[in-house]
Design an enzyme around this catalytic site. Structure first.
Site, PDB file in Angstrom:
ATOM      1  N   TYR A  58       0.836  -1.203   0.000  1.00 33.59           N
ATOM      2  CA  TYR A  58       0.000   0.000   0.000  1.00 33.59           C
ATOM      3  C   TYR A  58       0.868   1.249   0.000  1.00 33.59           C
ATOM      4  O   TYR A  58       1.658   1.484   0.919  1.00 33.59           O
ATOM      5  CB  TYR A  58      -0.941   0.020   1.197  1.00 33.59           C
ATOM      6  CG  TYR A  58      -2.054  -1.004   1.151  1.00 33.59           C
ATOM      7  CD1 TYR A  58      -2.379  -1.686  -0.022  1.00 33.59           C
ATOM      8  CD2 TYR A  58      -2.803  -1.297   2.288  1.00 33.59           C
ATOM      9  CE1 TYR A  58      -3.398  -2.625  -0.059  1.00 33.59           C
ATOM     10  CE2 TYR A  58      -3.840  -2.232   2.256  1.00 33.59           C
ATOM     11  CZ  TYR A  58      -4.116  -2.894   1.085  1.00 33.59           C
ATOM     12  OH  TYR A  58      -5.134  -3.829   1.061  1.00 33.59           O
ATOM     13  N   ALA A 230     -18.602  -0.300  -1.498  1.00 36.22           N
ATOM     14  CA  ALA A 230     -18.873  -0.277  -2.941  1.00 36.22           C
ATOM     15  C   ALA A 230     -18.368   0.994  -3.619  1.00 36.22           C
ATOM     16  O   ALA A 230     -18.990   1.502  -4.548  1.00 36.22           O
ATOM     17  CB  ALA A 230     -20.366  -0.478  -3.216  1.00 36.22           C
TER      18      ALA A 230
END
Length: 319
Positions: A58, A230
């Site tokens: 990351y 989402a």
């Protein structure tokens, strides 16, 4: 900024740290990146979240680096949280493309680097980030056993693996796999559709590996759902008629239950009997706080309400 929040010990909700550390370009992080990470961690703790999910890739390691800086400047914080990180992906470097690498020696090296960046003596949970077709499970098992013997890692899990891959690896391990992190949300529903489209023509188009949810549930492998919000598709970034209808339904349920649409989205995952633990990855403190009820309250969705969300999002009836 002082960080003060009680430790709940509840892994109902996980904060995913991919947004921390500034840009995705290789190089050092900035002082302001550390301050931003501190604000995010404070928001998570204020919202009842005490488990933090990392990966060595990351922001090219900067996410772990700024998190370690916050741990160093906040005495006692490490003892109040659960740290999870992942290894097994090597990012592209110059002319070399990105690859997967789960060789035992690579796992040991990556964990050592993560421990240094995170400024901690132990990782609570280590996940193998993606399957490596060239990996030898016995070699992996030897590396994981060594990390555990040395007290460097407490527990192990996987990410993006199917039931057969989990079972194959587990046969070589003395320690149980405790987690499998998969993309799961009201938008990414293939894990759910797979179970109801059996014996229908639509089944072939789903593509989710059959039996994975059932294997994990039966073997106490906790499912962690990344992408759980989402990417904002139902909470402000709707781009289709279907997403707009789902967003409207979420808002109506949230109003009725005196909570937020983000919480309803997460409750929808948590309501599943597999005890799914959503991972939220937003870098905005206000959006983290919008998820607070999903960390502190049991999912308040009836059988019918849960199905109504699913049917609205899928845009059609069940088979």
């Amino acid at each position: 900024m002082a960080i003060t929040a009680p430790v709940t010990g509840d892994t109902r909700l996980i904060y995913g740290c991919m947004a921390l550390g500034g840009s995705w370009e290789p190089g050092p992080y900035r002082a302001e990146d550390i301050d931003e990470a501190e604000a995010v961690i404070e928001a998570a703790l204020d919202s009842g979240i005490t488990m933090f999910d990392h990966a060595d890739i990351y922001r090219h390691g900067k996410a772990e680096g700024v998190f370690g800086e916050v741990l160093a400047r906040t005495p006692g914080l490490r003892e109040r949280i659960t740290l999870q990180t992942k290894c097994g992906i090597r990012l592209a470097d110059g002319d070399r493309p990105g690859i997967y690498d789960l060789r035992g020696a690579s796992i040991l090296r990556r964990v050592e680097e993560s421990l240094t960046r995170l400024r901690t003596d132990v990782i609570d949970v280590l996940l193998l980030h993606r399957p490596d077709p060239l990996a030898d499970p016995a070699d992996i098992a030897e590396a994981l056993a060594s990390l555990h013997r040395q007290g460097l890692v407490r527990q192990f899990g996987v990410s993006n693996m199917n039931a057969a891959q989990c079972a194959h690896l587990q046969r070589h391990l003395d320690l149980p796999l405790v987690a499998n992190q998969l993309e799961m949300s009201l938008h990414r529903r293939d894990w759910l559709e797979d179970g109801v489209l059996v014996n229908t023509p639509a089944a072939a188009a789903v593509g989710f590996p059959a039996g994975t949810v059932e294997y994990c549930t039966a073997n106490a492998v906790r499912l962690q759902a990344y992408g759980a919000l989402a990417q904002g598709r139902f909470t402000g970034r709707e781009s289709s008629v279907g997403e707009h209808a789902t967003a409207e339904h979420l808002r109506a349920l949230a109003k009725a239950k005196e909570t937020t649409p983000e919480t309803i989205l997460l409750w929808w995952l948590q309501r599943h009997p597999a005890r799914i633990a959503p991972v939220i990855g937003t870098g905005r403190p206000e959006r983290i706080r919008a998820c607070r009820d999903a960390a502190l309250r049991a999912p308040d969705l009836s059988h019918e309400e849960w199905y109504s969300l699913w049917l609205t999002a899928r845009g059609g009836p069940l088979p």
